[in-house]
Design a protein around this motif. Structure first.
Motif, short mmCIF file in Angstrom:
data_model
loop_
_atom_site.label_atom_id
_atom_site.label_comp_id
_atom_site.label_asym_id
_atom_site.label_seq_id
_atom_site.Cartn_x
_atom_site.Cartn_y
_atom_site.Cartn_z
N GLU A 40 0.76 -1.26 0.04
CA GLU A 40 0.01 0.05 0.02
C GLU A 40 1.00 1.28 0.13
O GLU A 40 0.74 1.93 -0.75
N THR A 41 1.93 1.31 1.02
CA THR A 41 2.54 2.46 1.05
C THR A 41 3.61 2.79 -0.23
O THR A 41 3.60 3.83 -1.01
N CYS A 43 2.52 1.41 -3.61
CA CYS A 43 1.75 1.85 -4.55
C CYS A 43 1.12 3.24 -4.43
O CYS A 43 1.07 4.17 -5.35
N ASN A 44 0.82 3.85 -3.06
CA ASN A 44 0.38 5.20 -3.02
C ASN A 44 1.59 6.12 -3.27
O ASN A 44 1.40 7.11 -4.14
N GLY A 45 2.82 5.90 -3.20
CA GLY A 45 3.77 6.43 -3.24
C GLY A 45 3.99 6.91 -4.82
O GLY A 45 4.36 7.95 -5.40
N VAL A 47 1.89 6.34 -7.18
CA VAL A 47 0.40 7.18 -7.66
C VAL A 47 0.78 8.59 -7.37
O VAL A 47 0.47 9.53 -8.59
N ASP A 48 1.35 8.99 -6.35
CA ASP A 48 1.38 10.36 -6.10
C ASP A 48 2.42 10.99 -6.90
O ASP A 48 2.58 12.25 -7.07
N SER A 49 3.45 10.10 -7.34
CA SER A 49 4.49 10.55 -8.48
C SER A 49 4.10 10.46 -9.82
O SER A 49 4.77 10.89 -10.66
N GLY A 50 2.72 10.19 -10.18
CA GLY A 50 2.23 10.23 -11.41
C GLY A 50 1.96 8.97 -12.17
O GLY A 50 1.91 8.83 -13.38
N TYR A 51 2.52 8.07 -11.42
CA TYR A 51 2.55 6.57 -12.27
C TYR A 51 1.07 5.84 -11.87
O TYR A 51 0.34 6.12 -10.88
N GLN A 52 0.80 4.92 -12.79
CA GLN A 52 -0.51 4.23 -12.59
C GLN A 52 0.01 2.77 -12.36
O GLN A 52 0.69 2.27 -13.01
#
Length: 89
Positions: A40-41, A43-45, A47-52
């Protein structure tokens, strides 16, 4: 060089127990709750950086135990971690 795809390996945490002679021996039991928090940590990082996130793949390892002369042996597998694959949206 641009990083359009990013992969991250997250190792699973495994418990160790003291053996008969005091040495630490891994139990190969994966702490699923801890691994889920790490996924979770990460993946959230990402996504926050613009990745999917495109895929989360388990990495399976194996082991065996055999007693020479006793006549038994067995093999087993366990999740040693996961690989998270992400790409730029």
């Amino acid at each position: 060089m641009s990083e359009n795809v990013k992969t991250v390996f997250i190792p699973s945490s495994q418990e160790s127990k003291s053996g008969m002679f005091g040495k630490e021996k891994p139990t190969d039991e994966v702490d699923g709750a801890a691994l889920a928090r790490q996924i979770e940590t990460v993946c959230n990082g990402l996504v926050d950086s613009g990745y999917q996130i495109t895929q989360v793949m388990p990495v399976t390892s194996g082991g065996n135990n055999y007693k020479n002369g006793v006549g038994y042996g067995y093999g087993y597998g366990y999740t040693s971690g996961v690989i998270v694959i992400a790409s730029i949206v």
